[in-house]
Design a protein around this motif. Sequence first.
Motif, PDB file in Angstrom:
ATOM      1  N   LYS A   9       0.836  -1.198   0.000  1.00  0.00           N
ATOM      2  CA  LYS A   9       0.000   0.000   0.000  1.00  0.00           C
ATOM      3  C   LYS A   9       0.873   1.251   0.000  1.00  0.00           C
ATOM      4  CE  LYS A   9      -3.861  -2.105   2.460  1.00  0.00           C
ATOM      5  NZ  LYS A   9      -4.747  -2.010   3.643  1.00  0.00           N
ATOM      6  N   PRO A  10       0.478   2.234  -0.792  1.00  0.00           N
ATOM      7  CA  PRO A  10       1.283   3.476  -0.842  1.00  0.00           C
ATOM      8  C   PRO A  10       1.182   4.247   0.481  1.00  0.00           C
ATOM      9  CG  PRO A  10      -0.739   3.754  -2.081  1.00  0.00           C
ATOM     10  CD  PRO A  10      -0.673   2.287  -1.708  1.00  0.00           C
ATOM     11  N   ASN A  11       2.233   4.966   0.815  1.00  0.00           N
ATOM     12  CA  ASN A  11       2.238   5.781   2.024  1.00  0.00           C
ATOM     13  C   ASN A  11       1.327   6.994   1.825  1.00  0.00           C
ATOM     14  OD1 ASN A  11       3.117   7.939   3.896  1.00  0.00           O
ATOM     15  ND2 ASN A  11       4.596   6.384   4.542  1.00  0.00           N
ATOM     16  N   LYS A  12       0.349   7.122   2.694  1.00  0.00           N
ATOM     17  CA  LYS A  12      -0.647   8.184   2.504  1.00  0.00           C
ATOM     18  C   LYS A  12      -0.040   9.572   2.651  1.00  0.00           C
ATOM     19  CE  LYS A  12      -2.308   8.082   7.291  1.00  0.00           C
ATOM     20  NZ  LYS A  12      -3.520   7.964   8.155  1.00  0.00           N
ATOM     21  N   TYR A  13       1.007   9.716   3.473  1.00  0.00           N
ATOM     22  CA  TYR A  13       1.627  11.021   3.655  1.00  0.00           C
ATOM     23  C   TYR A  13       2.422  11.429   2.418  1.00  0.00           C
ATOM     24  CZ  TYR A  13       0.393  10.266   8.523  1.00  0.00           C
ATOM     25  OH  TYR A  13      -0.297  10.046   9.687  1.00  0.00           O
ATOM     26  N   GLU A  49       1.850  10.319  -0.641  1.00  0.00           N
ATOM     27  CA  GLU A  49       0.886  10.590  -1.707  1.00  0.00           C
ATOM     28  C   GLU A  49       0.215  11.951  -1.502  1.00  0.00           C
ATOM     29  OE1 GLU A  49       0.271   8.791  -4.453  1.00  0.00           O
ATOM     30  OE2 GLU A  49       2.005   7.604  -3.798  1.00  0.00           O
ATOM     31  N   GLY A  50      -0.048  12.266  -0.261  1.00  0.00           N
ATOM     32  CA  GLY A  50      -0.654  13.571   0.018  1.00  0.00           C
ATOM     33  C   GLY A  50       0.270  14.710  -0.348  1.00  0.00           C
TER      34      GLY A  50
END
Length: 290
Positions: free
Chosen positions: A9-13, A15-16
């Motif tokens: 899963k991609p790191n949400k931070y 990607e943000g």
Amino acid sequence: MGEEVKEKKPNKYVEGFKGFCTFLYNPDDHTVFGRGGASWGKILIFYFFFYSCLAGFFAVCLTVMLTTIDPKVPTVVGRTNKPMVATYDSRLYTINFKDPKKFAAYKEGINTLKAIYDSEDQVGKGFTWNENNLGECSNSDNTRNKLIEGQPAQACLYVGLNRIYNWSPPKSESFDVLSFECNWDAGKTGSGNLDPPFTMALEHKVLDYSLTGFYPWTSMEDSGLQPIVAFKIRADATKMPAVEDQDDYKMDTFVVCNAVMKNANGTSIPLEGSRPAEFEIKYDFTIFSE
């Protein structure tokens, strides 16, 4: 059976942060904050005219409202305005004969006050600062904090009333002269000497001048600054205590000045609704030595 592969899963931070950078500038469609050059041009032109019209509307309203105000007449009068005895410069509320630097600051306060009354915009209006109205107190050089060439230490208190629009001293059939009275006071703490080694006297002719030439006060343009009076305080060696009593002698005193109405016999009554001013005088026995 084959080994199960887990999708990372991609790191949400991360990607943000990438999405935010793309919002700031998108290299694919060349947009800044989601807008292209044409879009930014249109919105800037719109807000330029919008705020220009808004500023113009505000300026017109302000101009129209200001035309309804008389610069010579206060907009609010008569609610809390009461006659109050005061002096213009805060340095004049304390006379310190003991400290040469503080006494010099007091003299500077006199010169500052004199310069205000002598300014060009006060010439020919209301009160005039001169020897006729203030006696020796018209010149700060006449004040001294000790005995000099046989002349005793002396200083002055300057008092007047605050400016109140269209106010005149209330007169009766007999009490029709505005005046001021100053008296020795023990102060709020009760530490003041009620019999200090000084004399105190009002200087010269300002009272009649202030009553006939100043009130009612209408504006600085028409009436100028309010009149003031001066009380000269002069060291009196005859009032020095005996040597054996000097250890317990109080070296500070206070003066309370009130506005009063006088009649032809010199009898006075307090000016209705007025508030007094308090001054402090600090001294020691060096005032009697050169």
